[in-house]
Design a protein around this motif. Structure first.
Motif, PDB file in Angstrom:
ATOM      1  N   LYS A   4       6.034  -2.258   6.283  1.00 29.84           N
ATOM      2  CA  LYS A   4       5.451  -3.074   7.337  1.00 29.84           C
ATOM      3  C   LYS A   4       6.575  -3.639   8.189  1.00 29.84           C
ATOM      4  CE  LYS A   4       3.621  -5.828   4.447  1.00 29.84           C
ATOM      5  NZ  LYS A   4       2.985  -6.291   3.224  1.00 29.84           N
ATOM      6  N   TYR A  22       2.682  -8.878  11.309  1.00 27.90           N
ATOM      7  CA  TYR A  22       3.133  -7.527  11.011  1.00 27.90           C
ATOM      8  C   TYR A  22       2.827  -6.629  12.213  1.00 27.90           C
ATOM      9  CZ  TYR A  22       3.393  -9.085   6.145  1.00 27.90           C
ATOM     10  OH  TYR A  22       3.707  -9.762   4.991  1.00 27.90           O
ATOM     11  N   THR A  68       0.819  -1.209   0.000  1.00 32.21           N
ATOM     12  CA  THR A  68       0.000   0.000   0.000  1.00 32.21           C
ATOM     13  C   THR A  68       0.853   1.260   0.000  1.00 32.21           C
ATOM     14  OG1 THR A  68      -0.087  -0.008   2.413  1.00 32.21           O
ATOM     15  CG2 THR A  68      -1.849  -1.165   1.253  1.00 32.21           C
ATOM     16  N   GLU A  93       1.502  -4.319  14.617  1.00 29.29           N
ATOM     17  CA  GLU A  93       0.281  -3.534  14.765  1.00 29.29           C
ATOM     18  C   GLU A  93      -0.533  -3.461  13.472  1.00 29.29           C
ATOM     19  OE1 GLU A  93       1.491   0.181  16.554  1.00 29.29           O
ATOM     20  OE2 GLU A  93       1.621  -0.734  18.548  1.00 29.29           O
ATOM     21  N   ARG A  94      -0.498  -4.544  12.690  1.00 30.33           N
ATOM     22  CA  ARG A  94      -1.303  -4.625  11.457  1.00 30.33           C
ATOM     23  C   ARG A  94      -1.996  -5.980  11.391  1.00 30.33           C
ATOM     24  NH1 ARG A  94       1.500  -1.227   6.592  1.00 30.33           N
ATOM     25  NH2 ARG A  94       2.314   0.469   7.853  1.00 30.33           N
ATOM     26  N   PRO A  95      -2.957  -6.199  12.260  1.00 33.84           N
ATOM     27  CA  PRO A  95      -3.606  -7.516  12.333  1.00 33.84           C
ATOM     28  C   PRO A  95      -4.336  -7.916  11.055  1.00 33.84           C
ATOM     29  CG  PRO A  95      -4.777  -5.899  13.687  1.00 33.84           C
ATOM     30  CD  PRO A  95      -3.487  -5.267  13.275  1.00 33.84           C
ATOM     31  N   GLU A  96      -4.922  -6.944  10.353  1.00 34.66           N
ATOM     32  CA  GLU A  96      -5.664  -7.289   9.141  1.00 34.66           C
ATOM     33  C   GLU A  96      -4.715  -7.779   8.049  1.00 34.66           C
ATOM     34  OE1 GLU A  96      -8.089  -4.001   8.015  1.00 34.66           O
ATOM     35  OE2 GLU A  96      -9.398  -4.150   9.785  1.00 34.66           O
ATOM     36  N   GLU A  97      -3.564  -7.103   7.889  1.00 40.03           N
ATOM     37  CA  GLU A  97      -2.607  -7.538   6.883  1.00 40.03           C
ATOM     38  C   GLU A  97      -1.989  -8.875   7.272  1.00 40.03           C
ATOM     39  OE1 GLU A  97      -0.045  -4.780   4.820  1.00 40.03           O
ATOM     40  OE2 GLU A  97      -0.965  -3.099   5.867  1.00 40.03           O
ATOM     41  N   THR A  98      -1.794  -9.089   8.567  1.00 44.51           N
ATOM     42  CA  THR A  98      -1.289 -10.379   9.022  1.00 44.51           C
ATOM     43  C   THR A  98      -2.264 -11.485   8.675  1.00 44.51           C
ATOM     44  OG1 THR A  98      -0.101  -9.333  10.860  1.00 44.51           O
ATOM     45  CG2 THR A  98      -0.547 -11.693  11.050  1.00 44.51           C
ATOM     46  N   ALA A  99      -3.552 -11.246   8.920  1.00 50.23           N
ATOM     47  CA  ALA A  99      -4.572 -12.268   8.646  1.00 50.23           C
ATOM     48  C   ALA A  99      -4.667 -12.593   7.166  1.00 50.23           C
ATOM     49  CB  ALA A  99      -5.930 -11.788   9.170  1.00 50.23           C
ATOM     50  N   ARG A 100      -4.398 -11.616   6.306  1.00 56.95           N
ATOM     51  CA  ARG A 100      -4.428 -11.880   4.862  1.00 56.95           C
ATOM     52  C   ARG A 100      -3.214 -12.689   4.421  1.00 56.95           C
ATOM     53  NH1 ARG A 100      -6.584  -6.504   4.517  1.00 56.95           N
ATOM     54  NH2 ARG A 100      -4.520  -5.631   4.118  1.00 56.95           N
TER      55      ARG A 100
END
Length: 518
Positions: free
Chosen positions: A173, A372, A169, A374-381
């Motif tokens: 990260k 990642y 983005t 403090e990036r839980p959404e990117e980690t989950a992807r």
């Protein structure tokens, strides 16, 4: 196990052995152990608590290796900053992880001083020789004035380091790697025969980069010796090999090409060099052939992986580079799953594809990152049911060899460095003349891939390719900037959903290539 285990072992079994050579400095493991325990005490005296982040912005040095160990010994988290990034990019990383202590050398003292003006409360440590700049504490004085402290004995699930990588983005990260992640990778490599206790390993690749870190942690575990040079140059590497009887080095293919093609290479005694491990991108047939001819006593091993995998997922051993392996085309593979790793190739629905079919490469094992920062959404992807989805397109043959053929992520690997197109496009789009832009990787004999931009200008506006390249350099690291720019007189091709069709833009450059990545 934790990242200081190797030091504790060396202090027990080989305290007088040669640990580190840097210039004229030669230190035993006993000396390194004493310095690390005192440096850890100094870090705590600066206010750092368990889990706090400690950053380093420096060229290679023996002090860098000491800090890797001292951060863990103190119970803190190391954050190696990218020496090729702009000060704005490193400031973003510092703010993101909230590091309050920064070690710098002479080359980055001015950058450190600038960061201290913009980040309130930042403590600067000068980790170099010579006069200490104003406003900085002296690395050697801190060690001399501190009493040694016991190892904090961090656990395998504790965070050991945050390693920043490019973002799809446009923002970097922070990859969180635990003590267990890094030790699992180190043990996997040792089990495969890389970097044994007899190794004299040369730190020529940048020490902030986890490719070099993988070798460093293995050598620390095995008890081998470390020789450090500030950075890669063909003469510098050759001179170090000759003087210190180097047995092992890790290089990216671009470095190998520069090294073996260097006109004075034949004047050095390189007979001690047993192994070159290379990674970050595949090696071309032509460069591999020249390298084998130039270094007849040296074996080559390819390591494929990514920072999120601590970083090795597969290895391609020497026997696959020559003889029957090469006749079968195995030298073009990324290798087979290393010890402790499972590899699969999946389709868009995450189903395993048949051998020979192209899909996305995914990896599972104790090396998969914590996530990642403090990036839980990117980690989950990225991590699904324990499998790290690499973003690399490839296939696996019937014998388990993995071949990388394309990228699912919009990423370019140039000279061994990851460049995410979105970062470059975000910079280009800020130029007032740019209406549309797309950044792609195109083949390059020297860099593997070259960052190339296609730009459509606003009506009535003008901008030359050179102007656009120089504009990018004010915003992002030089290696991320386009090396070439096509200025289009027509709008860029779009999909039905309105996205730029990068595959169409890439097609003319890659038509005659077996792989769509280099």
């Amino acid at each position: 196990m934790n990242i200081t285990h190797g030091l504790r072992r060396a202090l027990q079994v080989n305290p007088n052995g040669l640990a580190v050579v840097c210039g004229e400095r030669r230190r035993s493991w006993r000396e390194i152990g004493a310095r690390v325990s005192r440096l850890a005490a100094a870090i705590r005296s600066l206010g750092a608590k368990d889990g706090d982040r400690v950053a380093m912005l420096s060229l290679n040095s023996d002090r860098y290796l000491e800090l890797y160990l001292a951060a863990g010994w103190a119970g803190t988290v190391i954050v190696p900053l990218n020496i090729r990034w702009s000060s704005l990019e490193n400031e973003d990383a510092m703010r993101d992880c909230r590091a309050e202590i920064l070690f710098v050398d002479r080359a980055f003292a001015a950058v450190g001083a600038t960061l201290a003006k913009t980040i309130p409360g930042l403590k600067l440590i000068y980790a170099d020789d010579g006069e200490v700049p104003a406003g900085m504490a002296d690395y050697e004085t801190l060690i001399a004035q501190s009493e040694p402290i016991p190892d904090a004995m961090r656990q395998r699930d504790d965070l050991a380091g945050i390693f920043y990588t490019g973002g799809t983005t446009g923002r970097s990260k922070g990859v969180m790697l635990s003590h267990g992640n890094l030790m699992a990778n180190a043990l996997n490599a040792l089990g495969e025969g890389l970097w044994p206790s007899s190794a004299v390993y040369l730190h020529a690749a940048p020490m902030f980069h986890l490719a070099n870190g993988a070798a460093m942690y293995s050598v620390l575990l095995s008890g081998g010796s470390n020789v450090v040079i500030q950075g890669f140059t063909p003469d510098g590497v050759a001179a170090a090999i000759e003087k210190e009887r180097i047995t092992d080095v890790l290089l990216v293919p671009t470095m190998i090409q520069m090294f073996v093609d260097h006109p004075t290479l034949g004047s050095y005694d390189l007979s001690s060099l047993k192994r070159i491990t290379y990674g970050a991108s595949p090696i071309s047939d032509a460069v591999l052939t020249r390298a084998i001819r130039a270094l007849p006593n040296t074996e080559f091993t390819q390591a494929y992986g990514m920072t999120e995998l601590s970083p090795i997922a597969t290895l391609l051993h020497w026997k696959e580079h020559i003889g029957e392996g090469r006749a079968k085309g195995r030298h073009r593979a990324a290798g087979r799953a290393t010890f402790g790793c499972e590899v699969k190739v999946v389709d868009a629905e995450d189903r395993i594809v048949s051998p020979g079919s192209v899909g996305e490469i995914a990896v599972r094992g104790d090396v998969v990152m914590m996530g990642y920062w403090e990036r839980p959404e990117e980690t989950a992807r990225a991590v699904i049911d324990g499998w790290m989805h690499t973003g690399d397109g490839g296939y696996m043959d019937a014998d388990g060899f993995v071949y990388v053929v394309d990228r699912v992520k919009d990423m370019i690997i140039s000279g061994g460095e990851n460049v995410y197109s979105a970062e470059v496009e975000n910079a280009l789009a800020q130029h007032p003349a740019v209406a549309q832009c797309a950044v792609i990787g195109i083949p390059s004999e020297r860099w593997g891939e070259q960052v190339h931009a296609i730009v459509a200008l606003k009506s009535g506006a003008s901008a030359a390719p050179g102007e656009l390249i120089e504009f990018c350099k004010t915003l992002i690291a030089g290696y991320k900037c386009p090396r070439s720019v096509d200025v289009s007189s027509t709008p860029l091709p779009l999909s039905g959903a309105g996205k730029i069709l990068k595959r169409e833009l890439r097609k003319p450059f890659w038509e005659n290539h077996e792989r769509r990545v280099s």
